[in-house]
Motif scaffolding. Structure first.
Motif, PDB file in Angstrom:
ATOM      1  N   SER A  53       0.802  -1.221   0.000  1.00 13.78           N
ATOM      2  CA  SER A  53       0.000   0.000   0.000  1.00 13.78           C
ATOM      3  C   SER A  53       0.839   1.277   0.000  1.00 13.78           C
ATOM      4  CB  SER A  53      -0.949   0.001   1.203  1.00 13.78           C
ATOM      5  OG  SER A  53      -0.205  -0.006   2.399  1.00 13.78           O
ATOM      6  N   ASP A  54       2.150   1.156  -0.134  1.00 19.40           N
ATOM      7  CA  ASP A  54       3.033   2.320  -0.159  1.00 19.40           C
ATOM      8  C   ASP A  54       2.785   3.118  -1.442  1.00 19.40           C
ATOM      9  OD1 ASP A  54       5.066   4.165  -0.189  1.00 19.40           O
ATOM     10  OD2 ASP A  54       6.688   2.710   0.012  1.00 19.40           O
ATOM     11  N   PRO A  55       2.368   4.383  -1.330  1.00 20.29           N
ATOM     12  CA  PRO A  55       2.086   5.188  -2.529  1.00 20.29           C
ATOM     13  C   PRO A  55       3.273   5.321  -3.478  1.00 20.29           C
ATOM     14  CG  PRO A  55       1.279   6.296  -0.557  1.00 20.29           C
ATOM     15  CD  PRO A  55       2.084   5.100  -0.101  1.00 20.29           C
ATOM     16  N   ALA A  56       4.491   5.207  -2.983  1.00 21.12           N
ATOM     17  CA  ALA A  56       5.671   5.306  -3.844  1.00 21.12           C
ATOM     18  C   ALA A  56       5.708   4.187  -4.879  1.00 21.12           C
ATOM     19  CB  ALA A  56       6.939   5.282  -3.002  1.00 21.12           C
ATOM     20  N   ARG A  57       5.103   3.061  -4.571  1.00 19.64           N
ATOM     21  CA  ARG A  57       5.096   1.933  -5.509  1.00 19.64           C
ATOM     22  C   ARG A  57       4.328   2.248  -6.779  1.00 19.64           C
ATOM     23  NH1 ARG A  57       4.989  -3.839  -3.175  1.00 19.64           N
ATOM     24  NH2 ARG A  57       5.695  -4.093  -5.299  1.00 19.64           N
ATOM     25  N   LEU A  58       3.401   3.191  -6.717  1.00 20.22           N
ATOM     26  CA  LEU A  58       2.611   3.533  -7.904  1.00 20.22           C
ATOM     27  C   LEU A  58       3.444   4.220  -8.974  1.00 20.22           C
ATOM     28  CD1 LEU A  58      -0.737   4.639  -6.265  1.00 20.22           C
ATOM     29  CD2 LEU A  58      -0.151   2.436  -7.287  1.00 20.22           C
TER      30      LEU A  58
ATOM     31  N   LEU B  96       1.248  -9.017  -4.706  1.00 18.23           N
ATOM     32  CA  LEU B  96      -0.088  -9.398  -4.237  1.00 18.23           C
ATOM     33  C   LEU B  96      -0.329 -10.887  -4.475  1.00 18.23           C
ATOM     34  CD1 LEU B  96      -2.729  -8.485  -2.977  1.00 18.23           C
ATOM     35  CD2 LEU B  96      -3.537  -7.905  -5.273  1.00 18.23           C
ATOM     36  N   ALA B  97       0.129 -11.388  -5.618  1.00 16.74           N
ATOM     37  CA  ALA B  97      -0.025 -12.815  -5.919  1.00 16.74           C
ATOM     38  C   ALA B  97       0.791 -13.678  -4.958  1.00 16.74           C
ATOM     39  CB  ALA B  97       0.396 -13.091  -7.361  1.00 16.74           C
ATOM     40  N   LYS B  98       1.911 -13.170  -4.477  1.00 19.42           N
ATOM     41  CA  LYS B  98       2.714 -13.907  -3.489  1.00 19.42           C
ATOM     42  C   LYS B  98       2.038 -13.900  -2.119  1.00 19.42           C
ATOM     43  CE  LYS B  98       7.009 -12.687  -5.787  1.00 19.42           C
ATOM     44  NZ  LYS B  98       8.121 -11.736  -5.762  1.00 19.42           N
ATOM     45  N   LEU B  99       1.374 -12.797  -1.797  1.00 15.10           N
ATOM     46  CA  LEU B  99       0.723 -12.659  -0.493  1.00 15.10           C
ATOM     47  C   LEU B  99      -0.541 -13.505  -0.402  1.00 15.10           C
ATOM     48  CD1 LEU B  99       0.643 -11.197   2.251  1.00 15.10           C
ATOM     49  CD2 LEU B  99      -0.633  -9.367   1.127  1.00 15.10           C
ATOM     50  N   VAL B 100      -1.307 -13.537  -1.488  1.00 11.15           N
ATOM     51  CA  VAL B 100      -2.562 -14.277  -1.521  1.00 11.15           C
ATOM     52  C   VAL B 100      -2.443 -15.350  -2.602  1.00 11.15           C
ATOM     53  CG1 VAL B 100      -5.055 -14.127  -1.856  1.00 11.15           C
ATOM     54  CG2 VAL B 100      -3.814 -12.189  -0.858  1.00 11.15           C
TER      55      VAL B 100
END
Length: 92
Positions: A19-24, A39-43
């Protein structure tokens, strides 16, 4: 008996990192590929997708899927398909 679901501190940290805005600002359109990868690794899942929806005009102007690294910039949901009509009829 159903298995108990647990969330670890590592899971929470990965979610915070996602959720870090810098990633966008990372490469990828419309969503950075690294966000979808993480996200695919997390879920655990078969596919992760990002879809923009314009409910007022019954269209989806952009979508991006991880499985095949596909990016769609034209309407990806159209009313000509009966299943899509059902989607929009139930959207609101």
């Amino acid at each position: 008996m159903a298995a108990q679901l647990t969330v670890t501190n590592r899971d929470l940290q990965q979610l915070i990192d996602l959720s870090d805005p810098a990633r966008l600002r990372e490469p990828g359109e419309p969503m950075p590929w690294s966000v979808l990868d993480d996200l695919a690794k997390l879920v655990p899942c078969d596919d992760v997708a990002y879809v923009e929806i314009d409910g007022h005009h019954r269209r989806s102007p952009a979508a991006q899927g991880l499985r095949f690294r596909a990016v769609y910039t034209e309407d990806v949901v159209c009313a000509e398909d009966p299943s899509e009509e059902t989607f929009w009829d139930n959207y609101w």
